[in-house]
Design an enzyme around this catalytic site. Sequence first.
Site, mmCIF file in Angstrom:
data_model
loop_
_atom_site.group_PDB
_atom_site.id
_atom_site.type_symbol
_atom_site.label_atom_id
_atom_site.label_comp_id
_atom_site.label_asym_id
_atom_site.label_seq_id
_atom_site.Cartn_x
_atom_site.Cartn_y
_atom_site.Cartn_z
ATOM 1 N N LYS A 22 0.827 -1.212 0.000
ATOM 2 C CA LYS A 22 0.000 0.000 0.000
ATOM 3 C C LYS A 22 0.861 1.262 0.000
ATOM 4 O O LYS A 22 0.655 2.199 -0.779
ATOM 5 C CB LYS A 22 -0.941 -0.024 1.198
ATOM 6 N N ARG A 103 -3.457 2.864 8.164
ATOM 7 C CA ARG A 103 -3.741 1.687 7.340
ATOM 8 C C ARG A 103 -2.578 0.693 7.374
ATOM 9 O O ARG A 103 -1.424 1.085 7.369
ATOM 10 C CB ARG A 103 -3.967 2.097 5.874
ATOM 11 N N THR A 122 -7.731 -1.226 8.992
ATOM 12 C CA THR A 122 -7.608 0.213 8.733
ATOM 13 C C THR A 122 -8.403 0.956 9.810
ATOM 14 O O THR A 122 -9.494 0.511 10.197
ATOM 15 C CB THR A 122 -8.166 0.554 7.335
ATOM 16 N N GLN A 169 -1.908 8.652 6.939
ATOM 17 C CA GLN A 169 -2.217 9.582 5.851
ATOM 18 C C GLN A 169 -3.291 10.559 6.297
ATOM 19 O O GLN A 169 -4.260 10.187 6.966
ATOM 20 C CB GLN A 169 -2.712 8.769 4.640
ATOM 21 N N GLN A 294 -5.835 5.583 -2.683
ATOM 22 C CA GLN A 294 -5.220 4.256 -2.745
ATOM 23 C C GLN A 294 -5.291 3.725 -4.179
ATOM 24 O O GLN A 294 -6.202 4.062 -4.941
ATOM 25 C CB GLN A 294 -5.940 3.272 -1.807
ATOM 26 N N HIS A 823 -17.626 -35.170 -25.177
ATOM 27 C CA HIS A 823 -17.162 -36.453 -24.656
ATOM 28 C C HIS A 823 -17.988 -36.915 -23.454
ATOM 29 O O HIS A 823 -18.451 -38.061 -23.412
ATOM 30 C CB HIS A 823 -15.688 -36.357 -24.260
#
Length: 864
Positions: A22, A103, A122, A169, A294, A823
């Site tokens: 990530k 995360r 997360t 983030q 992401q 078959h």
Amino acid sequence: MTTWSRDFEDISADMLAAVGGKAANLGELTRAGLPVPPGFCITTDAYKEVAALAGISSRFFGGSHDAAKARELILGTPIPSEISKAIVSAYEHLGPDVPVAVRSSATAEDLPFASFAGQQDTYLNIVGADAVLDAVRRCWASLWTDRAYAYRATNEIDNRTVALAVVIQRMVQSEVAGVMFTANPVTGRRHEYVIDASPGLGEAVVSGAVNPDHFVVHDGEIVDRRLGDKRVVIRSLPGGGTEHIERESTTDACVTDAQVIALAELGERVEQHYGSPQDTEWAIDADGELWLTQSRPITTLYPLPARTTSTADTRAYFSFTVAQGLYRPITPSGLAAFRLLASSVSKDILGLPVADPLAGPSGFVEIGMRGYIDATAAVRSEAGRFIMPKVLGVMEARSGKALRTLFDDPRFSLVPAPRRKVIGRVLRLALRLRVPYRVLQAIISPQLAHQFVERVGHEIRRRIALPSTATPAERLDHVQEVLLRHVFPVVPRVLPSAAAGFLMLGLASKIVGRPGEVQAVLRGLPNNITTEMDLELWNLVTRIQQSDAAELFGTESAEELGKRYQTGTLPDIGLTEFLEIWGDRAVAEIDVGMPRWSDDPTHILGVLANYMRLDDPDAAPDAVFARGAAQAEAAIDRLVAEAPRRKRLLRFALGRARALAGIREMPKYFMVIALGSVRRHLKVIGAELAAAGRIAAPGDVFFLDFQQIRAALGGTALHDVVSRNRESYEQELRRRRIPRVMLSDGTDVESVSQAAATEDGSLPGTPASAGTVTGTARVVLDPVGARLEPGEILVAPSTDPGWTPLFLTAGGLVMEMGGANSHGAVVAREYGIPAVVGVADATHRITTGQTITVDGATGTVLPA
């Protein structure tokens, strides 16, 4: 000095081991100038330090109980001060008490073959240094959740190789958010942007908590929109954390058309950067600014063609290996053999020489290590539209149906061609191959037809023979010669005799006026090589019951019996004699890389052990077959008696159908004999190369193509090539959905109009063998080692002759592929077991142990 944290600007794609998938992607996107919220990554060094302090060692890698203990230890271990200081410092650099998303970023994550989406935890809207440290610790512990542990096991990823980084983030307080795929994950179509959107944080969409708005964009236009009710909204709370808000449903779109197009444009930029389709998450804040939070590769897409005959137009490809019942990938040596066989067809049958036979003709295309034919010209021609659906209708009905859906696609509009010219070309080909003569000969004298087929068999055996003193280079030359000149020409020589039988069956259907009823005359069919093999296998049961091996077959596993056979400690049951005749057969036998029964008879021994549990004499396969033959003769008498006219012609046609239809199995049988010989030569070559140290083991030769084998014979070591080829093969083995018909833009044609269950819950398919049976389903994906109790209904993706020993004790058959004369259908009719073929996703919709009803006359399967 150990680096505990790295800003996104300092992270690149080659830092996977330090920052996980990530973070590596977010660093790449940031460096590419894409709109990524700022942040940093706590490296795997920090996790390893804490794991060591927690006392997590190799003993925690054995099972889910150990995983739970590892989770507990990490949560209870304090973070060392130098690591916590690094985390707090980097966090404060983002701003005072700034809300962040925390995360997990594992080293086994966002890989080309496994995304690991949602496997680790997360935490959203985390505020304050203490809360961030706690979220980091919980992310580390989530490496050992049950779901993450099981996912790694499924994808065969060693727990000892996995470590966890953590992404921190800045939160986007989004007004609307969601996910976007830069290729359609359902149909496989590339450059088609699929967008799901909902108000609030994107977690509502990612977690599946909301029914979002759905948009599909292609060529800059919204081509599909479905508005969800969007009843759940996830919002950030002022002091940290999130809340779920239930609200009234709304059918108003949460994004404008302009925003949808802007998202697609952003998706295009991301895909161009990576050079592959991406699964992205995005958010739009209160100011209308678009953010990318992401991106990971879409790992479920079926690969695009390795080569195309044209880059300007959309091409259509049909998988002939799936039509042959082979879902699994083909080994590199098997693909090399197919390229030579395809070159043989092009030159000797179609009269189109191939510049490089080892590369194969342009119409042969490898996709996902499986064989496809470029069917574009056939789909765009009047003759092709007439012939292909009819041929596939009796061979592989689902492929025929998928191809027919292309007839109305403007990209595959008809190319005018004079009908007389097309008919003339077909007639010249038929005359050159002496097809009319062989058909007429078979109708006049089935005995002469069978004698001719026997001569063809002797001839192919003579041509594939080679002195045992041949050198490895001579053996490779011989392999290429056999495949290029002697194998496929058997088909047009033998098949017309079988075709004559089915022509007679068609004539009988016309006279009777009820096509379904004439199928009964094909039960207990004589002259079928596969049936003869299965009955010979059943005869071994009598020898087992009369030998000292009877008790062993009741108590020991197939693997143990196999070891006894190999070491000579298994009492003589006639298996050696059986393998001398039938040892070239196998599951997936058209791939020379697959072991034959003569290589390892474990599967056959397991089948015999299954047969030993059949204790009803009336249900014995030989009794069932004899009863079927008697029923077929009775059906002929009944149909002739009921016919209002042309009784003599009807009896003649039905008699010829019974006498000739069994030849259908002979072309493939002769090809399998030749491929078995090819495999034996390659095994000798492999042993030589292994002894010389150019490959690690003799079997590695099957993970090389013929050019690579020749290079190895010339002195080149190919360990790395074998390793790469084997890795690709094993990845493809895990793939479950294989497109029967696909386009060059990646579209799985069948998925666009996937067959659904009917209103009563029944699963539609193609009638294959009349009769109705209700019983317990047994889903079998691989017959090797499969245990099928007498009377159970076999549910399989496909079958070839290697599967048919299971038919002898099956109460019914359901297959995902096939047509009325495929078959599996032919053999099911001969054994008199109800069968339905061409049932979409049968192995997913039906579960082992479920009670189902198979109606072989209507072509439906009704789950209980």
